[in-house]
Every structure is written in C-alpha cells, then in structure tokens.
Write a protein that holds these residues in place. Sequence first.
Motif, PDB file in Angstrom:
ATOM      1  N   ARG A  68       0.818  -1.217   0.000  1.00 19.02           N
ATOM      2  CA  ARG A  68       0.000   0.000   0.000  1.00 19.02           C
ATOM      3  C   ARG A  68       0.848   1.263   0.000  1.00 19.02           C
ATOM      4  NH1 ARG A  68      -3.932  -2.247   4.365  1.00 19.02           N
ATOM      5  NH2 ARG A  68      -5.349  -3.404   3.034  1.00 19.02           N
ATOM      6  N   ASP A  69       1.988   1.204   0.707  1.00 15.55           N
ATOM      7  CA  ASP A  69       2.839   2.385   0.851  1.00 15.55           C
ATOM      8  C   ASP A  69       4.170   2.280   0.122  1.00 15.55           C
ATOM      9  OD1 ASP A  69       0.977   3.646   2.567  1.00 15.55           O
ATOM     10  OD2 ASP A  69       1.749   2.496   4.261  1.00 15.55           O
ATOM     11  N   THR A  70       4.526   1.095  -0.299  1.00 15.05           N
ATOM     12  CA  THR A  70       5.832   0.837  -0.885  1.00 15.05           C
ATOM     13  C   THR A  70       5.652  -0.038  -2.109  1.00 15.05           C
ATOM     14  OG1 THR A  70       6.796   0.858   1.327  1.00 15.05           O
ATOM     15  CG2 THR A  70       8.108  -0.147  -0.411  1.00 15.05           C
TER      16      THR A  70
END
Length: 183
Positions: free
Chosen positions: A146-148
């Motif tokens: 989701r973030d990476t």
Amino acid sequence: MTLKIYTKTGDDGDTGLFGGGRVPKDHPRVTAYGEVDELNAVIGQARSVEMMPRIDEVLAPVQRDLFALGAMLATPDLEKMKEQLEKARISDARVAQLEQAIDDGEGELEPLKAFILPGGTAKASALHVARTVCRRAERAVIHLQRDTEVPQIVIVYLNRLSDLLFVLARVANKRAGAGEVTW
C-alpha cells in the motif's frame, strides 16, 4: 576474533535494512519479511515431520525462494529488490513450477467437493499450519504494498504457495491413508 550473534543495535526497538537505513521493528516492511521468515521456519518444521520424499523435494527449493523473498522485502531500494528477485530466479517460470506441483498433487486426489477441516496426520497438519502462515505473510506483503512498491510476483508467488501447501496437506493425508473430515 569471532562474531557474536547479538549486536545490541536493535535494543532501542529499531532494526537495520539491507542497503542501509533503519526502521522501527513494527514497521510494515519488517512485519512482511518477518512473516516470510516464520513461513520458512514452519515449512522447515513440516518437512521434518513424517518425511515424504516427493513432498519434501518440492518444499526444499521453496525454502530457498522464501529466504530470497525475505531478503528482497528487507531491501528498501526497488531496483535492488528486482535484482534480488532475478538472482533468486523468482519469476513467472518459478510460479509455473509451483502450479505444476499443484497439478501433480491434485492428480493423486479425489476432486474437492466440500471444505475440509485442517488436520489428519502430523505431516498434513503441519502443512495446513504452513498454509495459514503463508496467507498471513501474503496479507503482510499486501499491506506493505500500500505504501511501498513491491513487485507483484511476490504476492503471486505467496498466493500460489498457499494453494500448493493445501494440496500437499491433502496428499500427505491420502498417502498415509488418513481420511479428510469435511465441514
């Protein structure tokens, strides 16, 4: 001079990543590679129970793959991640090998007509536990994604591996003459 296993660098609750940098030990990246590490250990345990050569021969290279995936997930640099995947030969071809192992296992089994309760022999039970740990590792990698940026092949590999572990659990029960209990 001998190296010691303890470094004391994590005593404040953070850990070093491959390629540099430090993050808290509860960071999603650490959780993801920690889950993959646990999966590798659980598969090792499953291999040590009631040795079954064809099953264990399929799982030994999986453990090598998981070691490489864990290292890749511990690497914050996307290009280095991709290099590690290539070096480890984790690709669509490797996923196809897992699929072939699934197909081979299913060839020994009656078609599944209902959900089955995990259990049976010690080997099958250990493989069912490995399957659930694999699903948890997959969820942790999806959370990290989701973030990476994480190469999609990692999620595909873990998804296929959980299917393989399910089939191998069924095969282990069948080979041992243990019946399956349906839900």
